[in-house]
Design a protein around this motif. Structure first.
Motif, short mmCIF file in Angstrom:
data_model
loop_
_atom_site.label_atom_id
_atom_site.label_comp_id
_atom_site.label_asym_id
_atom_site.label_seq_id
_atom_site.Cartn_x
_atom_site.Cartn_y
_atom_site.Cartn_z
N PRO A 151 0.81 -1.22 0.00
CA PRO A 151 0.00 0.00 0.00
C PRO A 151 0.85 1.27 0.00
CG PRO A 151 -0.89 -1.59 1.56
CD PRO A 151 0.44 -2.12 1.12
N PHE A 152 2.01 1.21 0.62
CA PHE A 152 2.88 2.38 0.72
C PHE A 152 3.78 2.52 -0.52
CE2 PHE A 152 2.10 0.38 4.85
CZ PHE A 152 1.33 1.37 5.44
N THR A 153 4.38 1.40 -0.97
CA THR A 153 5.26 1.47 -2.14
C THR A 153 4.47 1.75 -3.42
OG1 THR A 153 5.16 -0.96 -2.37
CG2 THR A 153 7.01 -0.04 -1.13
N ALA A 154 3.28 1.16 -3.54
CA ALA A 154 2.45 1.39 -4.73
C ALA A 154 2.03 2.86 -4.80
CB ALA A 154 1.22 0.49 -4.72
N SER A 155 1.67 3.42 -3.66
CA SER A 155 1.30 4.84 -3.61
C SER A 155 2.49 5.71 -4.02
CB SER A 155 0.83 5.20 -2.19
OG SER A 155 0.50 6.56 -2.09
N LEU A 156 3.69 5.36 -3.55
CA LEU A 156 4.91 6.11 -3.88
C LEU A 156 5.19 6.07 -5.38
CD1 LEU A 156 7.63 7.51 -3.16
CD2 LEU A 156 8.58 5.20 -2.84
N PHE A 157 5.18 4.88 -5.98
CA PHE A 157 5.52 4.75 -7.39
C PHE A 157 4.41 5.28 -8.30
CE2 PHE A 157 8.53 1.55 -5.67
CZ PHE A 157 9.69 2.13 -6.18
N ALA A 158 3.17 5.21 -7.84
CA ALA A 158 2.07 5.82 -8.61
C ALA A 158 2.28 7.33 -8.70
CB ALA A 158 0.73 5.51 -7.95
N GLY A 159 2.71 7.94 -7.59
CA GLY A 159 3.00 9.36 -7.59
C GLY A 159 4.19 9.73 -8.47
N LEU A 160 5.21 8.85 -8.49
CA LEU A 160 6.43 9.12 -9.25
C LEU A 160 6.24 8.95 -10.76
CD1 LEU A 160 9.25 7.41 -7.12
CD2 LEU A 160 8.98 9.86 -7.57
N PHE A 161 5.53 7.90 -11.17
CA PHE A 161 5.52 7.51 -12.58
C PHE A 161 4.18 7.62 -13.29
CE2 PHE A 161 9.18 4.93 -10.95
CZ PHE A 161 10.17 5.55 -11.70
N LEU A 162 3.06 7.60 -12.56
CA LEU A 162 1.77 7.51 -13.24
C LEU A 162 1.07 8.86 -13.43
CD1 LEU A 162 0.33 4.19 -11.74
CD2 LEU A 162 1.51 4.57 -13.91
N GLY A 163 1.35 9.83 -12.58
CA GLY A 163 0.73 11.14 -12.74
C GLY A 163 -0.78 11.05 -12.73
N ASP A 164 -1.42 11.57 -13.81
CA ASP A 164 -2.89 11.55 -13.88
C ASP A 164 -3.41 10.38 -14.72
OD1 ASP A 164 -2.01 12.36 -16.32
OD2 ASP A 164 -3.24 14.17 -16.44
N MET A 165 -2.56 9.36 -14.93
CA MET A 165 -3.00 8.20 -15.72
C MET A 165 -4.00 7.34 -14.96
SD MET A 165 0.76 7.17 -17.24
CE MET A 165 0.23 5.69 -18.08
N LEU A 166 -3.97 7.41 -13.63
CA LEU A 166 -4.89 6.63 -12.80
C LEU A 166 -6.15 7.42 -12.53
CD1 LEU A 166 -2.88 4.81 -9.98
CD2 LEU A 166 -4.30 3.75 -11.74
N SER A 167 -7.27 6.71 -12.36
CA SER A 167 -8.54 7.37 -12.03
C SER A 167 -8.62 7.71 -10.55
CB SER A 167 -9.71 6.45 -12.41
OG SER A 167 -9.62 5.22 -11.69
N VAL A 168 -7.66 7.23 -9.75
CA VAL A 168 -7.62 7.55 -8.32
C VAL A 168 -6.26 8.17 -8.00
CG1 VAL A 168 -9.22 5.71 -7.65
CG2 VAL A 168 -6.76 5.22 -7.73
N THR A 169 -6.20 8.94 -6.93
CA THR A 169 -4.93 9.54 -6.52
C THR A 169 -4.03 8.46 -5.92
OG1 THR A 169 -5.68 10.05 -4.28
CG2 THR A 169 -6.13 11.70 -6.00
N PRO A 170 -2.71 8.68 -5.92
CA PRO A 170 -1.81 7.71 -5.29
C PRO A 170 -2.17 7.41 -3.84
CG PRO A 170 -0.55 9.26 -6.60
CD PRO A 170 -1.97 9.75 -6.61
N LEU A 171 -2.59 8.44 -3.08
CA LEU A 171 -2.97 8.22 -1.69
C LEU A 171 -4.20 7.33 -1.59
CD1 LEU A 171 -2.65 8.80 1.33
CD2 LEU A 171 -4.01 10.88 1.00
#
Length: 325
Positions: A151-171
């Protein structure tokens, strides 16, 4: 009523036991049946999250606490394996995706690869390792530590690499992952407390059979559109299938080589775990709100996930035979 209950349950238990006894063959068959009956995909897709929760619950329910504690006494190996699967793999994939321009050129595929790399290992990995005669306890403890961190590492890498590609925020992604894992763990703990670890171990084979049925529900839900995609865009679909196999076996080979000093069998067990990523967890956390290419790639990954343990059995047997001699 009590006198008829055993008779009522006897036939379903026999069916589940037979399924459970099929081992890696049953796991491999699931993906072909799911692809061959696409109409089941639309029927079962609404139950995708429930299937994922059940798979997680069964895996947590069957955790061997004694094996868990014994491996905690050797934290260096577990910490290294955990760091590799939760930090090393997504970092390398993210850097390659950005360096090659994949993020800008094919965002749906880039998103799929990042979600795959960020996911924790599949909860079925220890069971698959055991079926192959590999070190399931090492896989188990690394799986537990990796799952706790994801839950913590996925949130970190989503913030680093995915930007607005996800429909949910990294948090939000991290919180949803944490909630799914916590709910599954609580349910598994309640089941262990009610029925006891001995009863769960005693009914290992029918539980394996139940696991295969739930795997089928998951595979059918995720693969419902594979046949239509294959007809509409055969080269693209086959290309994604080839890519999914290439990534699976690349992760398997690199991990086995990185950890070869601990013994080929144990390194192969870790390689199996690292290449078996829990994409269902990511689907549940994102509520399936993903681009069509991401969905299709996820569907294609089911082929190596389900077929590789069966394909690797001859190697596992040779390693076991060498160990005996």
């Amino acid at each position: 009523m009590p006198s008829t209950l055993p008779t009522t349950l006897a036939y379903p238990l026999r069916v589940l036991s037979w399924l459970g006894s099929q081992g890696t063959r049953g796991v491999a068959a699931v993906v072909f049946i799911a692809a061959a009956v696409p109409s089941l995909g639309a029927l079962l897709r609404p139950y995708l999250t429930e299937a994922i929760l059940c798979l997680l619950c069964i895996s947590f329910m069957r955790v061997d606490l004694a094996a868990l504690y014994s491996h905690l006494r050797r934290p260096a190996l577990v910490a290294t394996a955990t760091a590799w699967t939760t930090i090393g793999v997504p970092l390398i994939v993210g850097l390659i995706a950005h360096a090659t321009g994949l993020t800008a050129g094919a965002p749906g595929l880039s998103l799929a690869l990042m979600l795959q790399s960020m996911a924790s290992p599949m909860m079925a990995s220890p069971a698959l390792a055991a079926l192959m005669g590999l070190d399931a306890t090492l896989v188990l403890i690394t799986l537990v530590t990796s799952t706790a961190l994801v839950p913590f590492t996925a949130s970190l890498f989503a913030g680093l690499f995915l930007g607005d590609m996800l429909s949910v925020t990294p948090l939000t992604l991290g919180l949803k992952l944490l909630g799914i894992l916590a709910a599954s763990l609580l349910a598994a703990t309640a089941i262990r407390w009610i029925f006891g670890a001995e009863a769960i171990q005693r009914h290992k084979t029918p539980i394996d059979g139940l696991n295969i049925i739930i795997l089928f529900v998951f595979a059918a839900a995720i693969m419902g559109d594979v046949v239509s995609d294959l007809v509409a865009q055969p080269l693209f679909t086959l290309g994604l299938a080839a890519l999914s196999f290439a990534i699976y076996f690349t992760l398997l080979a690199i991990t086995t080589l990185l950890f070869r000093r601990i013994g080929t069998g144990r390194a192969l067990a870790l390689g199996l775990m690292v290449s078996q990523r829990n994409l269902g967890l990511m689907l549940a956390a994102t509520a399936g709100a993903l681009p069509p290419t991401t969905w299709l790639y996820f569907a294609m990954t089911q082929f190596p996930i389900h077929l590789a343990p069966y394909m690797l059995m001859p190697i596992a047997r040779r390693l076991a035979a060498r160990k005996e001699h």
